[in-house]
Design an enzyme around this catalytic site. Structure first.
Site: not given
Ligand code: BDP
Length: 592
Positions: A502, A466, A413
């Site tokens: 992620e 997310y 990121e």
């Molecule tokens: C992402 C990151 C990660 C964070 C995750 C989060 O890569 O390290 O722990 O978000 O917010 O942006 O849980």
């Protein structure tokens, strides 16, 4: 750099255990020459390997920004005299200076890779010796991860009040995180071995290249199968071995041969080193990631080296448990987010046939605010780049021979939409390819395909996502639309395969709410279901890595409840409901 192994010609002494420890918040130790005659009280006992942060009841040790000192004594056998003796640290987070009997033997920058020194001149053979290490945990714009030290010159803080600012969430654990070893080897020694493997029909091809240090020697190699039978042999420092009807290393089946390397001088065997070798190929072709020519779909996690009490300290019990949980849940892969993990972890992945995306510790290169630029001379500039290239070299030198490692990730990121991002990452990607022409290279990015300036430099688009967590809180029904738009956008722009590296939602284990609400186990499950429905429709999606394998400790802040709770396992490695959901999904697929 070769992993330290015993052999007929090599002996190891593990210096793990309880060391003497002292904090140095004022930075007095260097001028006071604390390394000269032993640490003076007040010292406390500190386990190695471990992070020091969570060992005591003292918040000032947990939250220290600065230097700490470690020290212990050990004996070196008289019989080691005349041999090359190397002192090796699996890691020291983040920067270290090491003395043996008061003599400086090595300095190292970077908290996640090994370093070593020939300490023969500093040792007392057949006598008592002392090793002293100063470990500093400060992060700035020239280190990896990047960070900023802030001195608060305002009336609301005491004079000189300093804090470590980091633009990532995981706790900045520090200390001697991995085993410390002494290795005795011959003076003419096997310095390095590189293997590259290929498949031709049913045959495996193993190209090897051996470097001898400390003198001249002839090289003889034998390749042994898993039962110890010789399947090929050769002489010379580099050559090619052919294995008829080879047993391939593949996901789910970590078949390993052993390359036995002998250095022979004047008819005598000087040194022997044995390297595990997995025969496999990796390649990106169109929208596919191929392992041994077959499409591979990544199912697994972004992880952390993280557990209670020991923090990021290496622990065989935790590592074994994690691999057992990966198997239980049906995962076939993980990413070493957000830094290189202990090499012992890659060895276990090699043995168990678990696929790894190995990541450099380049995290924190982002303000997550378009008004502030990261890629500039005062922040992430030429000094950071120089260090980043060094770290890539160290990481690839350590991990090049692991069959489990199928791709390098150069960063997590970064602010990929800034003007300077392309100029910064061009040489990083190029260096990774120069050092290792056999593995694909990626950088993990955030959503926002429209403005991304670096995707063209890499082989696979790895994107973190997310929806309905950091935006549109609670609106799980939007995931389908938003995620489909995002993933199609990346694919249309770059025409490369996509791994969602992620996706995840926090859940506090035991918190239930139906209909689902944020932080409940039900919300985490429904979030995953919505994501999976989209992945299953898009054939250019070649992998799903849930964030995160287990709950992990973070810096303090209002977004975290004693750590990040996006684990599908708790920090104590017990399954949440989401783990059962994933297990059902992943164990019902037998595509590898
Ligand atoms: C992402 C990151 C990660 C964070 C995750 C989060 O890569 O390290 O722990 O978000 O917010 O942006 O849980």
């Amino acid at each position: 750099m070769l992993y330290p192994r015993e052999s007929e010609t090599r002996e190891l002494k593990d210096l793990s255990g309880v060391w003497s420890f002292r904090t140095d918040p004022e930075g007095a130790g260097m001028d006071g020459r604390w390394y000269e005659s032993g640490l003076e009280p007040p010292t406390i006992e500190m386990p190695v390997p471990s992070s020091y942060n969570d060992i005591t009841q003292d918040a000032s040790i947990r939250d220290l920004v600065g230097t700490v000192w470690y020290e212990r004594e050990f004996f070196v056998p008289r019989t080691w005299s005349g041999r090359r003796v190397v002192l090796r640290f699996g890691s020291a987070t983040h920067h270290a200076v090491v003395w043996v009997n008061g003599l400086e033997v090595v300095r190292h920058r970077g908290g996640f890779l090994p370093f070593e020194a020939d300490v023969g001149d500093a040792l007392s053979f057949g006598g008592r010796n002392r090793v002293t290490v100063a470990v500093n945990n400060e992060l700035d714009w020239t280190t990896l991860p990047t960070g900023e030290i802030r001195t608060h010159n305002d009336p609301m803080h005491p004079p000189g009040f300093r804090t470590q600012e980091i633009h990532f969430d995981f706790f900045n654990y520090a200390g001697l995180h991995r085993p410390v070893k002494l290795i005795a080897m011959p003076e003419t020694f096997i310095e390095d071995v590189t293997v590259l493997t290929d498949i031709e029909g049913d045959d495996g091809v193993v190209r090897y290249d051996v470097t001898i240090g400390g003198g001249e020697a002839d090289v003889h190699v034998r390749l042994l199968d898993a039962d110890g039978y010789e399947v090929a042999s050769a002489s010379g420092s580099d050559d090619q071995l052919r294995v008829e009807d080879a047993n391939l290393w593949r996901p789910g089946r970590g078949y390993l041969y052993t390359l036995e390397v002998r250095a022979v001088a004047n008819g005598d065997v000087e040194d022997i080193y044995r390297l595990p070798v997995g025969i496999r190929t990796v390649e990106v072709e169109g929208n596919r990631f191929l392992i041994n020519g077959k499409p591979f779909y990544f199912r697994g996690f972004g992880k952390h080296e993280d557990a209670d009490i020991r923090g990021r300290g290496y622990d065989d019990a935790i590592v074994c448990k994690d691999f057992n949980l990966l198997e239980w849940i049906g995962a076939n892969s993980f990413r070493t987010s957000h830094y290189p993990y202990a090499e012992e972890i890659l060895q276990m992945a090699d043995r168990r046939g678990v696929v790894v995306i190995a990541e450099a510790p380049a995290v924190g290169m982002n303000f997550f605010d378009p008004r502030s630029k990261v890629f500039s001379d005062e922040r992430v500039g030429s000094a950071t780049l120089e260090h980043h290239l060094d770290v890539m070299r160290e990481m690839i030198a350590r991990d090049k021979n692991h069959p489990s490692v199928v791709m390098w990730s150069v960063a997590n990121e970064p602010a990929a939409t800034e003007d300077g991002a392309e100029k910064y990452f061009e040489p990083v990607a190029a260096e990774a390819r120069r050092l290792d022409p056999t593995r694909p290279v990626t950088a993990v990015v955030m959503p926002g395909f429209g403005d991304c300036r670096i995707g063209q430099l890499f082989d696979v688009v790895c994107v973190n996502s997310y929806c309905s967590w950091y935006s549109d809180y609670g609106h799980l029904e939007l995931i389908d639309m938003q995620l489909t738009h995002e993933l199609r956008g990346w694919h249309d722009k770059y025409n490369k395969p996509i791994i969602v590296t992620e996706y995840g939602a926090d859940s506090v284990a035991g918190l239930h709410q139906d209909p689902p609400m944020m932080f409940s186990e039900e919300y985490q499950c429904e979030f995953l279901r919505q994501y999976h429905a989209v992945f299953d429709r898009l054939d250019f999606v070649i992998g799903e890595h849930v964030w995160n394998f287990a709950d992990f400790m973070t810096k303090q802040g209002v977004k975290r409840v004693v750590g990040n709770r996006k684990g599908v396992f708790t920090r104590g490695r017990q399954p949440k409901s989401a783990a059962h959901l994933l297990r059902q999904r992943w164990t019902s697929r037998s595509d590898d």
